[in-house]
Write a protein that holds these residues in place. Structure first.
Motif, short mmCIF file in Angstrom:
data_model
loop_
_atom_site.label_atom_id
_atom_site.label_comp_id
_atom_site.label_asym_id
_atom_site.label_seq_id
_atom_site.Cartn_x
_atom_site.Cartn_y
_atom_site.Cartn_z
N ILE A 19 75.66 -4.68 19.48
CA ILE A 19 75.11 -5.33 20.59
C ILE A 19 75.42 -4.29 21.71
N PRO A 20 74.72 -4.60 23.02
CA PRO A 20 74.86 -3.79 24.15
C PRO A 20 76.57 -3.63 24.60
N GLY A 21 77.01 -2.68 25.18
CA GLY A 21 78.41 -2.79 25.58
C GLY A 21 78.58 -3.93 26.78
N LEU A 22 79.51 -4.72 26.83
CA LEU A 22 79.85 -5.87 27.54
C LEU A 22 80.01 -5.58 28.88
N VAL A 23 79.63 -6.30 29.91
CA VAL A 23 79.98 -5.94 31.30
C VAL A 23 81.00 -7.19 31.96
N ASP A 24 82.00 -6.96 32.69
CA ASP A 24 82.96 -7.86 33.14
C ASP A 24 82.46 -7.79 34.73
N SER A 25 81.75 -8.82 35.11
CA SER A 25 81.25 -8.84 36.45
C SER A 25 82.23 -9.16 37.64
N LEU B 14 70.68 -6.25 18.10
CA LEU B 14 70.57 -7.41 19.05
C LEU B 14 69.17 -7.42 19.64
N SER B 15 68.47 -8.11 19.53
CA SER B 15 67.24 -8.15 20.38
C SER B 15 67.48 -8.15 21.99
N GLU B 16 66.32 -7.68 22.79
CA GLU B 16 66.48 -7.75 24.14
C GLU B 16 66.78 -8.89 24.69
N ASP B 17 66.56 -9.98 24.22
CA ASP B 17 66.57 -11.36 24.82
C ASP B 17 67.57 -12.17 24.18
N THR C 145 75.79 -8.99 29.32
CA THR C 145 75.12 -7.83 28.86
C THR C 145 73.70 -7.69 29.82
N VAL C 146 72.77 -8.46 29.37
CA VAL C 146 71.26 -8.32 30.15
C VAL C 146 71.39 -8.82 31.45
N GLU C 147 72.24 -9.97 31.94
CA GLU C 147 71.94 -10.36 33.40
C GLU C 147 72.70 -9.48 34.29
N PRO C 148 73.99 -9.12 33.88
CA PRO C 148 74.41 -7.94 34.95
C PRO C 148 73.96 -6.71 34.96
N GLY C 149 73.36 -6.39 34.08
CA GLY C 149 72.63 -5.22 34.14
C GLY C 149 71.20 -5.20 34.65
N GLN C 150 70.42 -6.45 34.88
CA GLN C 150 69.36 -6.49 35.73
C GLN C 150 69.93 -6.74 37.18
N TRP C 151 70.85 -7.44 37.21
CA TRP C 151 71.48 -7.64 38.75
C TRP C 151 71.83 -6.35 39.49
N MET C 152 72.38 -5.44 38.58
CA MET C 152 72.85 -4.15 39.10
C MET C 152 71.73 -3.11 39.21
N LYS C 153 70.82 -3.63 38.59
CA LYS C 153 69.49 -2.71 38.34
C LYS C 153 70.00 -1.26 37.73
N SER C 154 70.79 -1.57 36.67
CA SER C 154 71.27 -0.35 36.16
C SER C 154 70.73 -0.26 34.39
N LYS C 155 70.56 0.63 33.80
CA LYS C 155 69.93 0.75 32.63
C LYS C 155 71.00 0.64 31.41
N THR C 156 71.61 -0.77 31.56
CA THR C 156 72.64 -1.07 30.65
C THR C 156 72.28 -2.52 30.48
N GLY C 157 72.93 -3.04 29.32
CA GLY C 157 72.97 -4.57 28.97
C GLY C 157 71.81 -4.61 27.90
N LYS C 158 70.99 -3.66 27.39
CA LYS C 158 70.07 -3.74 26.31
C LYS C 158 69.95 -2.87 25.49
N ILE C 159 69.82 -2.76 24.24
CA ILE C 159 69.66 -1.67 23.35
C ILE C 159 68.04 -1.44 23.39
N LYS C 160 67.80 -0.37 23.92
CA LYS C 160 66.42 -0.10 24.43
C LYS C 160 66.13 1.52 24.67
N ILE C 161 65.38 2.20 24.12
CA ILE C 161 65.11 3.43 24.61
C ILE C 161 65.09 3.62 25.86
N GLY C 162 65.66 4.80 26.46
CA GLY C 162 65.93 5.17 27.74
C GLY C 162 67.10 4.27 28.63
N TYR C 163 67.86 3.60 27.82
CA TYR C 163 68.86 2.88 28.30
C TYR C 163 70.23 3.89 28.04
#
Length: 506
Positions: A106-112, A62-65, A428-446
């Motif tokens: 896909i990235p692991g899901l987040v229940d917010s 899955l793409s980052e967006d 995925t992406v939205e809660p990862g960004q909100w928490m400032k955590s390296k989760t929610g994207k399939i990306k090097i360093g995550y």
């Protein structure tokens, strides 16, 4: 005679005091029982595989967006982190190899929005459903301990933990809410400073605002929280929306918190004036969304729960048969006779309890149908005006099953105006960004929070349930192990069940 009378009074006072102590002990036991602690915790570690190095080969990633899948990608995981991502990586001889051909990563899901209570098996229900990160919205000391343990051994989802809810009652009512609702209660600035300092020191990530906090304590809480560099999230307290926009609160815990304020502003019965209210809301929803966006306020969804109110209220048995009831901690399902906190008929707080006549039932039915429609209208406005929405479920509120419910929520969001891509982004992406955590994207360093699916969720959002593998920390579970984990949880639940639920099962 006088001495005899005094003795009788004294004995009566002692007897009454003894009865009160017994009642208090019983009530305290009931309040703690429904947290689910008494259910046996399964040996989760015996069901999983662990490896420092994992290589997923030839997967659709899955793409980052979250708008499309990138074909034929290899992902190398080392020590729980993504270290390489590209096409045709050389095979790492030390890695566990996972074939991703014709599958969708896909990235692991987040229940917010989750409520863990003290039911530890729920952690594993999240993982087997591909939910690798949760935001606990009314934390407690035991959950903080669970997080510390997970940070050491990796045997659970990552966690963001908000404090217990804030109340602003004084006197005996303050003590009552602190006891029965497990709340943090204060009614003056000095006590607020002490409470918030303690919340910060205990390790909570945020302060959970509740809906009954008065304007003065709301303002005081936000000021002190800012001084302590800890966000305030949760409900909208006893202020209007215009005051709330400017308050500095970072998030609204439910879309319905917004619609409830519009019901107050409408000022009439929505049961008797449903169409007029919905027109009132439609005329205002766009501006509400713009104000939230302008003030950088995120919103957590819980749409499915609001949709469920009609079923829970008027056809509870059928509603229970729609969910995975057997996996829910039995003590949470059974509730307590102290108040309606359970899920079953006669114990469910959402179940109809009004006048037993057709007119009253019809009005109630109209109210809750209108309520659900209002949620859909507001959700669509938030989506259209690009307000950050995070998918959340409110598990373990009645009928909201940990883990499983996030897939239900994604379906509800898809039906409420989100594309499938936007729905996945919200989990995925939205809660990862909100928490400032390296989760929610399939990306090097995550983090290696990943789910491998057999079907494409962009084509059908229900395909988020087609789970082949879940990756978290340095661990892997596959679909066979998922079945074994779920069976172990059912067995543990059945050992601790006081009320049979066979008639409510699918």
């Amino acid at each position: 005679m006088k001495k005899l009378w005094i003795r009788r009074v004294l004995y009566s006072v002692i007897a009454l005091f003894g009865v009160l102590i017994c009642v208090f002990i019983w009530a305290d036991h009931e309040l703690n029982k429904v947290m689910g602690k008494s259910t046996k915790v399964i040996d989760f570690s015996s069901f999983i595989k662990s490896s420092q190095i994992v290589q997923i080969r030839n997967a659709n990633v899955l793409s980052e967006d979250c708008t499309h899948f990138i074909k034929n990608q290899d992902v190398l995981i080392k020590d729980g982190m993504i270290v390489q991502l590209s096409e045709n990586l050389a095979i790492n001889k030390d890695a566990v190899l996972i074939d991703g051909t014709d599958k969708y990563l896909i990235p692991g899901l987040v229940d917010s929005h989750a409520h863990l209570q003290e039911s530890k098996n729920d952690l594993f229900l999240y993982l087997v459903n591909g939910v690798t990160y949760i935001r606990d919205m009314a934390g407690r000391a035991v959950v903080l301990e669970w997080r510390k343990s997970i940070q050491k051994n990796g045997l659970g989802p990552q966690m963001f933990i908000a404090s217990r809810p804030i109340y602003s009652e004084s006197g005996l009512m303050g003590y009552y809410y602190a006891w029965t609702r497990k709340a943090v209660d204060y009614s003056n600035k000095e006590d607020a400073q002490k409470a918030i300092k303690k919340i910060k020191e205990q390790g909570y990530d945020a302060i959970k605002m509740y809906g009954f906090v008065n304007p003065e304590m709301f303002k005081t809480t936000l000021e002190i929280a800012k001084e302590n560099n800890i966000p305030v999230i949760g409900h909208i307290p006893l202020v209007n929306l215009d005051t709330f926009y400017q308050s500095g609160q970072k998030e609204v815990a439910h879309i319905e918190e917004i619609t409830k304020k519009t019901i107050e502003d409408f000022g009439k019965s929505i049961a008797k004036n449903p169409n007029e209210y919905l027109a009132f809301l439609k005329a205002r929803s766009a501006q509400i969304a713009k104000n939230l966006k302008q003030n950088d306020i995120s919103v957590t969804s819980t749409v499915w729960l609001c949709e469920s109110f009609v079923g829970q209220r008027f056809n509870l048995k059928s509603k229970l048969k729609e969910i995975e009831l057997k996996y829910v901690n039995p003590k949470i399902v059974e509730g307590t006779p102290l108040y309606k906190s359970g899920w079953l008929p006669g114990r469910n707080g959402y179940e109809y309890n009004g006048k037993d006549d057709p007119g009253a039932r019809k009005l109630s039915l109209t109210y809750w149908k209108t309520y659900a429609e209002a949620i859909h209208i507001m959700t669509k406005a938030l989506v259209d005006h690009k307000v950050p929405i995070m998918a959340g479920t409110d598990a373990t509120v009645a009928t909201v099953v940990p883990g499983f419910s996030l897939h239900d929520e994604l379906e509800s969001l898809s039906k409420s105006g989100m594309t499938n891509s936007q729905a996945i982004y919200s989990a995925t992406v939205e809660p990862g960004q909100w928490m400032k955590s390296k989760t929610g994207k399939i990306k090097i360093g995550y983090h290696s929070d990943l789910v491998l699916l057999t079907k494409n969720p962009l084509e059908d959002i229900r395909n988020t349930k087609a789970i082949e593998y879940v990756f978290f920390n340095q661990h892997i579970i596959d679909k066979t192990q998922i079945k074994m984990i779920l069976k172990a949880i059912v067995d543990a639940n059945n050992e601790n069940r006081s009320i049979e639920i066979d008639e409510y099962l699918k």
